[in-house]
Write an enzyme that holds these catalytic residues in place. Structure first.
Site, PDB file in Angstrom:
ATOM      1  N   HIS A 232       1.028  -1.243   0.075  1.00 14.03           N
ATOM      2  CA  HIS A 232      -0.009   0.028   0.077  1.00 14.03           C
ATOM      3  C   HIS A 232       0.986   1.230   0.018  1.00 14.03           C
ATOM      4  O   HIS A 232       0.332   2.352  -0.328  1.00 14.03           O
ATOM      5  CB  HIS A 232      -1.036   0.118   1.082  1.00 14.03           C
ATOM      6  CG  HIS A 232      -1.868  -0.953   1.272  1.00 14.03           C
ATOM      7  ND1 HIS A 232      -1.874  -2.290   1.496  1.00 14.03           N
ATOM      8  CD2 HIS A 232      -3.320  -1.015   0.818  1.00 14.03           C
ATOM      9  CE1 HIS A 232      -2.977  -3.094   1.518  1.00 14.03           C
ATOM     10  NE2 HIS A 232      -3.770  -1.963   0.868  1.00 14.03           N
ATOM     11  N   ASP A 302      -4.277  -5.322  -8.436  1.00 13.12           N
ATOM     12  CA  ASP A 302      -4.659  -4.706  -7.336  1.00 13.12           C
ATOM     13  C   ASP A 302      -4.719  -3.294  -7.392  1.00 13.12           C
ATOM     14  O   ASP A 302      -4.483  -2.849  -8.604  1.00 13.12           O
ATOM     15  CB  ASP A 302      -3.282  -5.029  -6.269  1.00 13.12           C
ATOM     16  CG  ASP A 302      -3.844  -4.895  -4.783  1.00 13.12           C
ATOM     17  OD1 ASP A 302      -5.078  -4.330  -4.532  1.00 13.12           O
ATOM     18  OD2 ASP A 302      -2.995  -5.146  -3.976  1.00 13.12           O
TER      19      ASP A 302
END
Length: 396
Positions: A232, A302
């Site tokens: 992330h 993702d």
């Protein structure tokens, strides 16, 4: 009535969940969509794939480009959601901001699908436990399932799938196939196993339990376990070789593919012995997924916003990231972090320009759009009644 049998199988499993010490999902409420088999039967002659190809062929390049984008805006307002989806996106991912205070997302999901036929995909990250968008999901999750018998994983994910489908959602980004041996890893609490074999058994069980009801997803290919760090905020990397990967991190993904997972989510992870680029942007890793694992479903990235958040200048532009991912072999381009109501449209426009300029081959876009369209067609059907089906054969 194959779809009714599929819904009833999950309902039957949910009704018998006393061993989980969790409330059962109600099975007498109407779902907003039917539960349908993931793939056409032999008797169907591949009709869904043929129909998907026909629909995509009739699309303009711009329409094809929009159809491979899964966007997001943080609202529960039905008018805003319906307007957003009128741009022709292939899907939408529900995040926490899309869940009303009462936890009932059916009005949200209904708004998302009013403007298109076939219906766009509606996805969610419903792993249970640490990552859970639906508050009604009190079923066991990875934190406990990794130490329980495999049957517990089957029961929990059958219940989870029923809850997801009953909410009008047809794609669950919910099966973590990573193998983090280090308990300090950020993904450890979300993984279904701490070693390749135990993870593989539970990943296969979770996939088998979900697929009759929702399209399940394996993530984060090729695996967070070998690559320390949180994708992330960075690009985790590892020097693990391809042979080492085949013997370890690949095992749960192979098991999930063999169990029939509909989607494979590519992580922003760099296995530098294979390719210096993140797997989500790597043609080599897409070839491995298709040729070695034999995965023939939808490859989804993702969140591309995570690449932009990594701080690496080369990945600052989400449009460029999306174009690169599509060219590498991804079919569905997911965009959440840092996006505005215009970002998904900008990605679609960027893909259109890249195809028209020859940067991305036209047949690559057509292939991606056709795979996504086939998955959409599998979920476009009349509403299903979530009731027990006495005439159906027993579960298992």
């Amino acid at each position: 009535m194959r779809w009714r049998r599929a819904a009833a199988i999950s309902a039957a499993v949910v009704v018998g969940l006393g061993m989980l010490s969790s409330p059962a999902v109600a099975v007498d409420a109407p779902a907003t969509r039917a539960s349908v088999p993931r793939a056409p039967s032999a008797a169907d002659g591949g009709g869904i794939d043929a129909r998907a190809a026909q629909l995509v062929e009739r699309m303009s390049t711009a329409e094809q480009a929009a159809s491979v984008v899964m966007g997001h805006i943080p609202t529960t307002d039905p008018t805003a959601l319906a307007s957003y989806m009128q741009q022709g996106f292939g899907g939408f991912i529900l995040m926490g901001a899309n869940v009303p205070e009462d936890g009932d997302v059916t009005a949200v999901t209904e708004a998302l699908v009013t403007a298109a036929e076939p219906l766009p995909l509606v996805a969610i990250d419903q792993e249970g436990g640490i990552v859970s968008r639906l508050g009604a999901d009190t079923y066991p999750a990875s934190t406990s399932l990794k130490t329980q018998p495999v049957a517990a994983t089957s029961a929990a994910f059958a219940a989870r799938a029923a809850l997801v489908a009953r909410s009008g959602i047809d794609v669950n980004f919910g099966t973590v196939a990573d193998v983090p041996a280090d308990s300090a890893s950020f993904i450890f609490g979300r993984a279904l196993g701490a070693d390749p074999q135990s993870a593989a058994e539970r990943v296969a069980a979770a996939t088998t339990a979900q697929e009759p009801v929702v399209a399940s997803t394996l993530k984060h290919f090729p695996g967070h376990g070998a690559a320390p760090g949180d994708s992330h905020h960075a690009i985790p990397s590892t020097t693990e070789t391809l042979d080492e990967w085949r013997a370890t991190d690949a095992v749960p993904f192979a098991a999930g593919v063999d169990a029939g997972a509909s989607l494979l989510m590519f992580g922003h992870l760099a296995y530098t012995a294979v390719d210096a680029a993140p797997a989500s942007l790597s043609p080599a890793w897409h070839e491995i997924a298709r040729d070695e694992l034999g995965f023939d479903g939808v490859i989804v990235t993702d969140d591309l916003g995570m690449l932009s958040s990594s701080g690496v200048p080369a990945y600052a532009d989400p449009v460029a990231n999306a174009v690169t991912a599509l060219a590498a072999g991804s079919d569905l381009l997911l965009m959440i972090a840092g996006s505005t109501p215009d970002t998904a449209g900008q990605i679609a426009a960027g893909i259109t320009a890249a195809v028209e300029a020859g940067t991305v081959p036209e047949d690559r876009l057509v292939d991606a759009a056709t795979r996504v369209m086939a998955l959409r067609l599998q979920h476009t059907a009349a509403t299903a009644e979530w009731t027990l089906c006495p005439e159906c054969e027993p579960v298992g």
